[in-house]
Motif scaffolding. Structure first.
Motif, PDB file in Angstrom:
ATOM      1  N   TRP A  75     -14.720 -16.827  40.872  1.00  0.00           N
ATOM      2  CA  TRP A  75     -14.882 -15.797  39.831  1.00  0.00           C
ATOM      3  C   TRP A  75     -14.418 -14.420  40.290  1.00  0.00           C
ATOM      4  N   ASP A 126      -6.569 -24.297  30.073  1.00  0.00           N
ATOM      5  CA  ASP A 126      -6.331 -23.062  30.825  1.00  0.00           C
ATOM      6  C   ASP A 126      -5.424 -22.077  30.089  1.00  0.00           C
ATOM      7  N   ASP A 150      -8.840 -12.861  39.980  1.00  0.00           N
ATOM      8  CA  ASP A 150      -8.209 -12.819  38.663  1.00  0.00           C
ATOM      9  C   ASP A 150      -6.763 -13.271  38.719  1.00  0.00           C
ATOM     10  N   SER A 151      -6.107 -13.060  39.855  1.00  0.00           N
ATOM     11  CA  SER A 151      -4.712 -13.467  39.986  1.00  0.00           C
ATOM     12  C   SER A 151      -4.422 -13.841  41.425  1.00  0.00           C
ATOM     13  N   SER A 196     -11.322 -21.303  38.872  1.00  0.00           N
ATOM     14  CA  SER A 196     -11.017 -20.587  40.111  1.00  0.00           C
ATOM     15  C   SER A 196     -12.216 -19.735  40.511  1.00  0.00           C
ATOM     16  N   LYS A 248      -5.341 -18.197  30.679  1.00  0.00           N
ATOM     17  CA  LYS A 248      -6.147 -18.007  31.884  1.00  0.00           C
ATOM     18  C   LYS A 248      -5.338 -18.205  33.162  1.00  0.00           C
ATOM     19  N   GLY A 274      -6.857 -22.674  35.493  1.00  0.00           N
ATOM     20  CA  GLY A 274      -6.687 -21.232  35.584  1.00  0.00           C
ATOM     21  C   GLY A 274      -7.974 -20.581  36.041  1.00  0.00           C
ATOM     22  N   THR A 275      -8.267 -19.391  35.513  1.00  0.00           N
ATOM     23  CA  THR A 275      -9.463 -18.668  35.955  1.00  0.00           C
ATOM     24  C   THR A 275     -10.752 -19.415  35.629  1.00  0.00           C
ATOM     25  N   GLU A 276     -10.696 -20.330  34.644  1.00  0.00           N
ATOM     26  CA  GLU A 276     -11.901 -21.088  34.293  1.00  0.00           C
ATOM     27  C   GLU A 276     -12.338 -22.048  35.396  1.00  0.00           C
ATOM     28  N   ARG A 320      -0.305 -14.214  29.593  1.00  0.00           N
ATOM     29  CA  ARG A 320      -1.580 -14.558  28.948  1.00  0.00           C
ATOM     30  C   ARG A 320      -1.563 -14.246  27.451  1.00  0.00           C
ATOM     31  N   THR A 346      -3.083 -17.553  36.477  1.00  0.00           N
ATOM     32  CA  THR A 346      -3.269 -16.584  37.568  1.00  0.00           C
ATOM     33  C   THR A 346      -1.988 -16.269  38.330  1.00  0.00           C
ATOM     34  N   ASP A 352      -3.162 -22.437  39.383  1.00  0.00           N
ATOM     35  CA  ASP A 352      -2.490 -22.869  38.161  1.00  0.00           C
ATOM     36  C   ASP A 352      -1.946 -24.291  38.273  1.00  0.00           C
TER      37      ASP A 352
END
Length: 361
Positions: A317, A42, A320-321, A315, A45, A311-313, A31, A47, A307
């Motif tokens: 909430w 992403d 995180d991974s 996925s 972001k 990414g996290t945007e 990151r 994961t 991915d």
């Protein structure tokens, strides 16, 4: 003690080469390298990386090669010739080989290798950080197969599963957001795949293509990353009738964690998972639906697609991974699933499917 997880859909080589991510590094390092990059939504972001897979005990994955051909006039990204697309898949294969050379990954392409790998990941005397991530090679979209002869070249280097299509138009079959049947050369490809006993991934097929594939293909079939149309009513998801057909074929359906495939309210690049409160538990709603149709927990698993150009945007909430896949244990227990059910979802269903497919060949 964490349970072993099998994730049936990760675009690892695409991330390594097209996103230029060194997946052997920690997620923090990956990151940080992208902090000021804005070429993709992403950036910073991601994961997924190999250390996070080990942290989450995701010891076996179905890892893709993916390279589309863009037809003249198409707005979909891709290569301008099958030869270019094939060359890209070979670069991706080369990356997997480099990970093997580093001891980071190991290819699983037959039953003995599978048995050995599962035994390794079951050995508690060895730290998970010291174990390689096993990968079964899958081709997402068959565009890069220049002709049928290339199927045999790919099988020789360990390709074991193929999806005929991806998004948009395809050389062998139309895909997501399209209509129409499998093309003639796609039907020929299915015949040759059956001779090799390869796994057909029905993910991304049109409804018409799905029906053709189920009727024509007599080899093993799975849906590596597919959710439920009754909950998210768009063509990318599976209808109840399709789910029943897959159940009848002994297939496993991998639940995916892209927010738009979990909750109809989510709009790509616009919505926020936190504001809409889209959590990992939303996927359990999809699994519940399939289990009700099946009458058991034998046909669902994880095919996260993490991915996969998000990414996290995009996925849940509370994730995180990829290591947070382990959170499903507590969620499933709370929802009334038994330990046997959770074992099925985490690894047993995929294992039974693969063992049966490979034992019969």
């Amino acid at each position: 003690m964490s349970r072993l997880i099998i994730d049936a859909h990760l675009d690892l080589a695409m991330n390594a080469l097209e996103w230029n991510r060194d997946l052997s590094k920690s997620l923090t390092e990956v990151r940080q390298r992208e902090l000021h990059m804005k070429d993709k939504p992403d950036r910073g972001k991601g994961t997924v990386c190999l250390p996070e897979l080990r942290k989450g005990k995701v010891g076996l994955v179905v890892a893709t090669q993916i390279s589309r051909v863009s037809q003249p006039g198409s707005t979909s990204p891709g290569w301008n010739s099958p030869q270019q697309a094939w060359a890209m898949t070979q670069a991706q294969l080369s990356w997997y080989r480099e990970m093997e050379a580093m001891g980071e990954m190991v290819q699983i392409s037959n039953l003995s290798a599978l048995t050995k790998h599962i035994s390794l990941w079951s050995d508690e005397t060895i730290d998970d950080d010291e174990k390689p991530i096993g990968y079964i090679l899958s081709l997402e979209g068959a565009d890069s197969l220049v002709n049928i002869d290339y199927l045999y070249k790919a099988h020789e280097y360990g390709l074991r599963a193929i999806g005929l299509s991806h998004f948009g138009g395809g050389r062998y079959a139309p895909g997501t957001r399209m209509e129409g049947p499998i093309h003639g050369q796609g039907l020929e490809l299915l015949k040759e795949m059956a001779k090799l006993n390869m796994i057909l991934d029905v993910t991304h097929l049109t409804d018409e293509g799905f029906e053709q594939a189920i009727q024509i293909y007599d080899g093993p079939i799975w849906a590596s990353h597919h959710n439920v149309r009754k909950i998210v009513p768009n063509q990318r998801q599976l209808k109840d009738s399709q789910i029943k057909r897959l159940i009848d074929r002994g297939a496993v359906i991998g639940g995916m964690l892209d927010c738009w495939a979990m909750d109809i309210r989510f709009i790509d690049t616009v919505s926020d998972p936190w504001q809409l409160n889209i959590r990992l538990e939303h996927l359990v709603d999809h699994w519940d639906h399939i289990c009700q149709l099946a009458g058991n927990s034998l046909h669902i698993g994880i095919g996260s697609d993490l991915d996969g150009i998000f990414g996290t945007e995009q996925s849940p909430w509370d994730m995180d991974s990829v290591a947070d896949l382990q959170k499903f244990e507590a969620i499933l227990l709370r929802r009334g699933y038994s330990n046997t059910d959770i074992d099925n979802i985490f690894n047993k269903n995929w294992l039974r499917f693969i063992e049966k497919a490979w034992e019969e060949h």
